[in-house]
Design a protein around this motif. Structure first.
Motif, PDB file in Angstrom:
ATOM      1  N   ASN A  73       0.809  -1.221   0.000  1.00 41.69           N
ATOM      2  CA  ASN A  73       0.000   0.000   0.000  1.00 41.69           C
ATOM      3  C   ASN A  73       0.844   1.274   0.000  1.00 41.69           C
ATOM      4  N   GLY A  74       2.047   1.167   0.546  1.00 38.49           N
ATOM      5  CA  GLY A  74       2.922   2.358   0.629  1.00 38.49           C
ATOM      6  C   GLY A  74       2.424   3.376   1.638  1.00 38.49           C
ATOM      7  N   LEU A  75       1.381   3.026   2.392  1.00 38.41           N
ATOM      8  CA  LEU A  75       0.786   3.975   3.332  1.00 38.41           C
ATOM      9  C   LEU A  75       0.341   3.243   4.595  1.00 38.41           C
ATOM     10  N   ALA A  76       0.580   3.843   5.752  1.00 41.96           N
ATOM     11  CA  ALA A  76       0.100   3.230   6.995  1.00 41.96           C
ATOM     12  C   ALA A  76      -0.349   4.307   7.969  1.00 41.96           C
ATOM     13  N   LEU A  77      -1.403   3.980   8.723  1.00 38.80           N
ATOM     14  CA  LEU A  77      -1.797   4.799   9.874  1.00 38.80           C
ATOM     15  C   LEU A  77      -1.562   3.904  11.078  1.00 38.80           C
ATOM     16  N   GLY A 263       9.237   8.333   3.523  1.00 39.22           N
ATOM     17  CA  GLY A 263      10.402   7.835   2.798  1.00 39.22           C
ATOM     18  C   GLY A 263      10.134   7.956   1.312  1.00 39.22           C
ATOM     19  N   ASP A 264      11.033   7.409   0.510  1.00 35.02           N
ATOM     20  CA  ASP A 264      10.833   7.508  -0.939  1.00 35.02           C
ATOM     21  C   ASP A 264       9.718   6.582  -1.417  1.00 35.02           C
ATOM     22  N   HIS A 265       9.449   5.498  -0.671  1.00 32.79           N
ATOM     23  CA  HIS A 265       8.492   4.507  -1.164  1.00 32.79           C
ATOM     24  C   HIS A 265       7.302   4.276  -0.241  1.00 32.79           C
ATOM     25  N   ALA A 266       7.349   4.787   0.983  1.00 37.44           N
ATOM     26  CA  ALA A 266       6.241   4.550   1.915  1.00 37.44           C
ATOM     27  C   ALA A 266       6.106   5.738   2.860  1.00 37.44           C
ATOM     28  N   ALA A 267       4.922   5.845   3.463  1.00 42.99           N
ATOM     29  CA  ALA A 267       4.673   6.910   4.438  1.00 42.99           C
ATOM     30  C   ALA A 267       3.827   6.335   5.558  1.00 42.99           C
ATOM     31  N   MET A 268       4.205   6.654   6.793  1.00 43.79           N
ATOM     32  CA  MET A 268       3.464   6.128   7.951  1.00 43.79           C
ATOM     33  C   MET A 268       3.097   7.314   8.846  1.00 43.79           C
ATOM     34  N   PHE A 269       1.836   7.345   9.251  1.00 44.05           N
ATOM     35  CA  PHE A 269       1.315   8.477  10.015  1.00 44.05           C
ATOM     36  C   PHE A 269       0.944   7.976  11.404  1.00 44.05           C
ATOM     37  N   ALA A 293      -3.007  13.038  12.722  1.00 43.28           N
ATOM     38  CA  ALA A 293      -2.088  12.286  11.848  1.00 43.28           C
ATOM     39  C   ALA A 293      -2.848  11.799  10.612  1.00 43.28           C
ATOM     40  N   ALA A 294      -4.107  11.390  10.810  1.00 45.05           N
ATOM     41  CA  ALA A 294      -4.925  10.938   9.671  1.00 45.05           C
ATOM     42  C   ALA A 294      -5.207  12.111   8.725  1.00 45.05           C
ATOM     43  N   ILE A 295      -5.334  13.316   9.287  1.00 46.74           N
ATOM     44  CA  ILE A 295      -5.529  14.506   8.438  1.00 46.74           C
ATOM     45  C   ILE A 295      -4.269  14.737   7.594  1.00 46.74           C
ATOM     46  N   MET A 296      -3.095  14.518   8.209  1.00 43.11           N
ATOM     47  CA  MET A 296      -1.831  14.623   7.434  1.00 43.11           C
ATOM     48  C   MET A 296      -1.815  13.574   6.320  1.00 43.11           C
TER      49      MET A 296
END
Ligand code: NAD
Length: 494
Positions: A73-77, A263-269, A293-296
Motif C-alpha cells: 500500500n505504501g501507506l500506513a496509519l 520515505g521515498d516509497h512509503a509513508a506512515m502516520f 495524523a490521519a488529516i496529514m
C-alpha cells in the motif's frame, strides 16, 4: 460544505491500519469513525504489530504480513506500539521506520483553538523535521568492558542531505518562510557538524527562504522563550525527538501532537504519544493526535478538501469546548473517547475561526539527486586508535604501548580515557575506567586513493603485537582528506 459530496465517485486509497497497543485500538476506532463519516477516500487493511507480536517471540515486533501490507500500500496509519524496556525486543516503531527507510519525521506544532496553555496567543505554528533513521537511534550499541557501554552515532552525507532537502520541500509545500537547522556542531564537529555543513552547502539552492543555524541547546531555550520565531526546524534524530516533545508541550502536550514518517516509497502516520497504559481500555483517551495524523495522511494522498473538513470539525469541537476528553477539560468535566468522537462527527461541515493552513503535496526527492557530497582529491591513512581494556594506570600502560610500537611503522601519540588524554599526563584529574584509546600515528602516511584497503598489513602487525599483551576492543582508522584531519583529537592533546 457537504462532506458526502462525490462520495461514490471517488476512488479509494488502500491504507494499512495498525491499531497497536494500550489506548491504540480506542483512538484508531475513533479516527476511523470520523473519517468514515467524512467520506474520506480510504480503504483500510488491518494489520498487527507491537506487544502481542513480541509475546509470540518475534523480537522485531512486526510480522512479515504487516511489512508486506505496508509494502503493497505504501501507506500506513499507526497507533502507538509498546516498546519492551532494556535488553530483548527491539522497538517495533524503529523497526518500521528503518525497514521502510522512513527518513523524514515531520512533526507539526500549532496552537489549537480551545487548548489553553501558558503559551496561548503567541502564534506558535512550526514544523519540526527530524531525521528518523540515523544518529544514535541506529541502535548500534556494544558493551566494551563490563563497565563501559558504547553507542555509535552514525550520520551520513546522504542522510543529512535528504532530510535537509525534505525540510525545504516541506517549507515550499506549506508556503513557509524560514528554515532553521539545529545541531550540536560545536561539540560533535564531524557528525552534527556534517549536518550543518550540508545545510550550508544545499541552502543556497533555496534562497527564497530565510535560513539560519542554531545550536540545539539554545534552540530548546529559544523554543520556550520565543517559540513564535520558528517556522521549520530541521535536525538530527535524537535532537528532533527531544525538541519535538518539548514543542508539543507548548501547545497542549503529546495527547494532541501528530507526526508523519516519510520515505521515498512509503509513508506512515502516527500520534507522537505512546500507548498510555494507565488509561488503556477505559474509553478515556483523546483521539486528537491520531486524528490529526490521519488529516496529514489525507493531505499526503491529495484529499485536501476532506482533510480540511475533518480538521475544521476538530478545531470547532476544541474551540467550543463541548464534550472534550479529560486531558483537555477541567478536572471532572471530561467525557470519554466515544462522546468526543460523536461531537467531531456532529461538527463535520462546520468551520472554525482558525483557518487551515495552505498545503500542497510534499514531494521528496530521491537519492540520485543528492549533490552535497564531493569526493576528496587525496585520502591518506595517518594512524589508528586502538581501544583496549586494561586495569593498569595510565603511565604504566602508556610506557608499555610505546615499547610495543617500537620497530613498527607506528609511534604512540598518546593514550586517552573517555576522550581525555591521560598519557603523556596533562595534570588533569580524569576519573579512569578500564577502557583506553591508544593513538598510534604512522611514521609515513599511506595513500588510500588507489585502494582504501592500503595499510591494513601495517595495522594487523601492530594490533597483533598489542594483542599479545592487552585485550583490544576495536580499532578506528585515522584518515586525512585533502590534507585535513578526518578525526577529532582527545581533550588535552597537544
Ligand atoms: P505515553 O505517551 O503513552 O503517556 C504519557 C502521558 O500522556 C500519560 O500520562 C498518558 O496517560 C498521557 N497520554 C498519552 N496519550 C494520551 C491520549 N491520547 N489521551 C489522553 N492522555 C494521553 O508515554 P509513556 O507512558 O512514556 O509510554 C507508554 C508506552 O508507549 C511505552 O511502551 C513506550 O515505549 C510507548 N511509546 C510508543 C510510541 C509510538 O508508538 N510512537 C511513542 C511513545 C511511546
Amino acid at each position: 460544505m457537504d462532506a458526502n459530496a462525490d462520495a461514490d465517485t471517488v476512488t479509494k486509497t488502500k491504507v494499512t491500519a495498525l491499531p497497536g497497543d494500550g489506548i491504540g485500538p480506542e483512538v484508531m476506532q475513533a479516527t476511523m469513525r470520523i473519517l468514515e463519516a467524512a467520506n474520506a477516500p480510504i480503504e483500510w487493511e488491518m494489520a498487527e504489530a507491537g506487544a502481542e507480536v513480541f509475546k509470540k517471540g518475534l523480537i522485531t515486533g512486526v510480522p512479515r504480513e504487516t511489512l508486506d501490507s505496508i509494502s503493497r500500500n505504501g501507506l500506513a496509519l499507526k497507533s502507538p506500539l509498546e516498546t519492551p524496556v532494556g535488553f530483548g525486543g527491539k522497538s517495533a516503531n524503529v523497526t518500521l521506520r528503518k525497514h521502510f527507510e522512513l527518513y523524514a519525521n515531520i512533526r507539526p506544532v500549532r496552537e489549537l483553538p480551545g487548548v489553553t496553555t501558558p503559551f496561548s496567543g503567541r502564534g506558535i505554528d512550526m514544523v519540526i523535521v527530524r531525521e528518523n533513521v540515523e544518529d544514535v537511534y541506529a541502535g548500534i550499541e556494544h558493551m566494551q568492558t563490563t563497565t563501559v557501554a558504547q553507542c555509535l552515532k552514525l550520520m551520513t552525507a546522504p542522510g543529512c542531505e535528504r532530510i535537509i532537502r525534505a525540510a525545504f520541500a516541506l517549507a515550499a509545500a506549506e508556503e513557509r518562510k524560514h528554515v532553521t537547522c539545529a545541531t550540536k556542531a560545536n561539540i560533535m564537529k564531524l557528525t552534527e557538524g556534517l549536518m550543518k555543513r550540508v545545510f550550508e552547502k544545499v541552502g543556497p539552492e533555496f534562497s527564497e527562504f530565510k535560513q539560519d543555524h542554531i545550536i540545539i541547546d539554545n534552540c530548546a531555550h529559544q523554543l520556550v522563550i520565543a517559540p513564535e520565531q520558528f517556522d521549520v526546524i530541521v535536525t538530527s534524530n535524537m535532537n528532533g525527538d527531544i525538541i519535538s516533545d518539548l514543542a508539543a508541550g507548548l501547545v497542549g502536550g503529546l495527547g494532541i501532537a501528530p507526526s508523519s514518517n516519510l520515505g521515498d516509497h512509503a509513508a506512515m502516520f502516527e500520534a507522537v504519544h505512546g500507548s498510555a497504559p494507565q488509561i488503556a481500555g477505559k474509553g478515556l483517551a483523546n483521539p486528537t493526535a491520531l486524528l490529526s495524523a490521519a488529516i496529514m495522511l489525507l493531505r499526503h494522498i491529495s484529499a485536501f478538501e476532506v482533510a480540511e473538513t475533518v480538521e475544521q470539525a476538530l478545531f470547532i469541537t476544541l474551540a467550543e469546548g463541548k464534550n472534550l476528553t479529560g486531558d483537555l477539560s477541567p478536572k471532572g468535566h471530561g467525557v470519554g473517547t466515544a462522546a468526543f468522537t460523536d461531537q467531531v462527527i456532529a461538527n463535520l461541515g462546520r468551520s472554525s475561526n482558525l483557518p487551515s493552513r495552505v498545503y500542497s503535496k510534499l514531494e521528496l526527492k530521491a537519492w540520485p539527486e543528492l549533490t552535497a557530497h564531493t569526493e576528496p582529491d587525496t585520502r591518506e591513512l595517518v594512524g589508528i586508535d586502538v581501544f583496549l581494556e586494561s586495569g593498569l594506570g595510565s603511565e604504566e600502560l602508556g610506557r608499555s604501548l610505546e615499547e610495543i610500537a617500537q620497530d613498527t611503522p607506528f609511534r604512540l601519540n598518546g593514550v586517552s580515557n573517555r576522550g581525555v588524554q591521560v598519557y603523556p599526563a596533562t595534570g588533569g584529574q580524569t576519573f579512569l575506567v578500564d577502557h583506553f584509546a591508544a593513538r598510534f600515528m604512522l611514521k609515513q602516511p599511506i595513500p588510500l586513493n588507489a585502494s582504501s584497503a592500503n595499510g591494513q598489513a601495517e595495522i594487523s602487525y601492530l594490533v597483533q603485537r598489542i594483542g599479545a599483551k592487552f585485550a583490544w576492543m576495536h580499532i578506528e582508522k585515522l584518515q586525512r582528506f585533502d590534507g585535513k584531519d578526518a578525526f577529532e583529537r582527545p581533550q588535552g592533546e597537544g
